[in-house]
Design a protein around this motif. Structure first.
Motif, PDB file in Angstrom:
ATOM      1  N   ILE A   8     103.553  47.256 -19.447  1.00  0.00           N
ATOM      2  CA  ILE A   8     104.795  46.701 -18.893  1.00  0.00           C
ATOM      3  C   ILE A   8     105.492  47.742 -18.025  1.00  0.00           C
ATOM      4  CG2 ILE A   8     107.102  45.825 -19.469  1.00  0.00           C
ATOM      5  CD1 ILE A   8     105.783  44.556 -21.986  1.00  0.00           C
ATOM      6  N   GLY A   9     105.540  48.990 -18.487  1.00  0.00           N
ATOM      7  CA  GLY A   9     106.121  50.058 -17.676  1.00  0.00           C
ATOM      8  C   GLY A   9     105.366  50.228 -16.373  1.00  0.00           C
ATOM      9  N   GLY A  10     104.038  50.192 -16.432  1.00  0.00           N
ATOM     10  CA  GLY A  10     103.218  50.306 -15.229  1.00  0.00           C
ATOM     11  C   GLY A  10     103.455  49.176 -14.255  1.00  0.00           C
ATOM     12  N   PHE A  11     103.644  47.974 -14.769  1.00  0.00           N
ATOM     13  CA  PHE A  11     103.940  46.816 -13.933  1.00  0.00           C
ATOM     14  C   PHE A  11     105.214  47.047 -13.124  1.00  0.00           C
ATOM     15  CE2 PHE A  11     106.332  42.816 -13.544  1.00  0.00           C
ATOM     16  CZ  PHE A  11     105.454  42.076 -12.756  1.00  0.00           C
ATOM     17  N   PHE A  12     106.266  47.471 -13.811  1.00  0.00           N
ATOM     18  CA  PHE A  12     107.542  47.690 -13.121  1.00  0.00           C
ATOM     19  C   PHE A  12     107.502  48.921 -12.223  1.00  0.00           C
ATOM     20  CE2 PHE A  12     109.087  44.964 -16.629  1.00  0.00           C
ATOM     21  CZ  PHE A  12     109.656  43.967 -15.845  1.00  0.00           C
ATOM     22  N   PHE A  37     109.074  60.889  -1.482  1.00  0.00           N
ATOM     23  CA  PHE A  37     110.235  60.478  -2.272  1.00  0.00           C
ATOM     24  C   PHE A  37     109.833  60.093  -3.696  1.00  0.00           C
ATOM     25  CE2 PHE A  37     113.084  57.200  -3.901  1.00  0.00           C
ATOM     26  CZ  PHE A  37     114.298  57.860  -3.873  1.00  0.00           C
ATOM     27  N   VAL A  38     108.848  59.186  -3.835  1.00  0.00           N
ATOM     28  CA  VAL A  38     108.486  58.724  -5.180  1.00  0.00           C
ATOM     29  C   VAL A  38     107.910  59.854  -6.022  1.00  0.00           C
ATOM     30  CG1 VAL A  38     108.189  56.309  -4.515  1.00  0.00           C
ATOM     31  CG2 VAL A  38     106.202  57.808  -4.565  1.00  0.00           C
ATOM     32  N   ASN A  39     107.145  60.737  -5.405  1.00  0.00           N
ATOM     33  CA  ASN A  39     106.549  61.827  -6.175  1.00  0.00           C
ATOM     34  C   ASN A  39     107.573  62.862  -6.617  1.00  0.00           C
ATOM     35  OD1 ASN A  39     104.003  60.725  -6.152  1.00  0.00           O
ATOM     36  ND2 ASN A  39     103.328  61.893  -4.380  1.00  0.00           N
ATOM     37  N   PHE A  62     108.388  54.542 -20.050  1.00  0.00           N
ATOM     38  CA  PHE A  62     108.896  55.213 -18.845  1.00  0.00           C
ATOM     39  C   PHE A  62     107.967  56.315 -18.332  1.00  0.00           C
ATOM     40  CE2 PHE A  62     112.969  53.525 -20.488  1.00  0.00           C
ATOM     41  CZ  PHE A  62     113.338  52.796 -19.376  1.00  0.00           C
ATOM     42  N   GLY A  63     107.551  57.200 -19.215  1.00  0.00           N
ATOM     43  CA  GLY A  63     106.772  58.360 -18.795  1.00  0.00           C
ATOM     44  C   GLY A  63     105.366  58.018 -18.347  1.00  0.00           C
ATOM     45  N   VAL A  64     104.623  57.339 -19.208  1.00  0.00           N
ATOM     46  CA  VAL A  64     103.235  57.018 -18.894  1.00  0.00           C
ATOM     47  C   VAL A  64     103.149  55.779 -18.003  1.00  0.00           C
ATOM     48  CG1 VAL A  64     100.986  56.409 -19.870  1.00  0.00           C
ATOM     49  CG2 VAL A  64     102.454  58.038 -21.063  1.00  0.00           C
ATOM     50  N   GLY A  65     103.834  54.716 -18.391  1.00  0.00           N
ATOM     51  CA  GLY A  65     103.723  53.454 -17.657  1.00  0.00           C
ATOM     52  C   GLY A  65     104.457  53.449 -16.325  1.00  0.00           C
ATOM     53  N   GLY A  68     104.018  56.734 -14.270  1.00  0.00           N
ATOM     54  CA  GLY A  68     102.599  56.876 -13.962  1.00  0.00           C
ATOM     55  C   GLY A  68     102.167  56.009 -12.794  1.00  0.00           C
ATOM     56  N   SER A  69     102.749  54.840 -12.670  1.00  0.00           N
ATOM     57  CA  SER A  69     102.394  53.978 -11.537  1.00  0.00           C
ATOM     58  C   SER A  69     103.383  54.091 -10.381  1.00  0.00           C
ATOM     59  CB  SER A  69     102.261  52.517 -11.976  1.00  0.00           C
ATOM     60  OG  SER A  69     103.492  52.006 -12.413  1.00  0.00           O
ATOM     61  N   PHE A  70     104.561  54.626 -10.639  1.00  0.00           N
ATOM     62  CA  PHE A  70     105.543  54.826  -9.572  1.00  0.00           C
ATOM     63  C   PHE A  70     105.132  55.996  -8.681  1.00  0.00           C
ATOM     64  CE2 PHE A  70     109.695  56.688  -8.153  1.00  0.00           C
ATOM     65  CZ  PHE A  70     110.106  55.627  -7.358  1.00  0.00           C
TER      66      PHE A  70
END
Length: 119
Positions: A8-12, A37-39, A62-65, A68-70
């Motif tokens: 779910i975190g990765g999705f968002f 910016f994102v990095n 938040f951290g992994v999901g 991780g995808s942001f």
């Protein structure tokens, strides 16, 4: 259940990453501002999460999901390769230097802030 937090975190995080890319379009510059910016923001936020004592479910979400995808190391590398192939060596070196130095500094700052929130 842990996989669900990450998913779910990765999705968002992926949606947020796409949204930032759309907001920061590269119409006038060769510098990859969206990825930068994102990095860098992601490095700062992950520092806070790692420095703080959040429950494992929040760290996974938040951290992994999410982060991780942001954030995106692979896009940073591909953008650097494209800059090399286009002969834009100065921009490539500037982008790499700023990404790593500012990313490191913001992660360090985030970690210090996260630790201080726990005191």
């Amino acid at each position: 259940m842990m996989f669900l937090y990450v998913a779910i975190g990765g999705f968002f995080g992926a949606i947020a990453r796409y949204g930032v890319s759309q907001l920061i379009k590269q119409n006038t510059s060769n510098f990859p501002f969206a990825t930068f910016f994102v990095n860098t923001v992601g490095s700062f936020l992950l520092g806070i999460i790692i420095g703080s004592v959040f429950p494992s479910s929040m760290r996974l979400f938040f951290g992994v999901g999410f982060l991780g995808s942001f954030t995106t190391y692979s896009t940073l590398i591909v953008e650097n390769v494209k800059l090399i192939l286009e002969g834009k060596y100065k921009i490539m070196f500037l982008y790499s230097f700023l990404s790593y130095i500012i990313g490191f500094a913001l992660a360090f700052l985030g970690l210090i802030i996260g630790i201080s929130l726990e005191k």
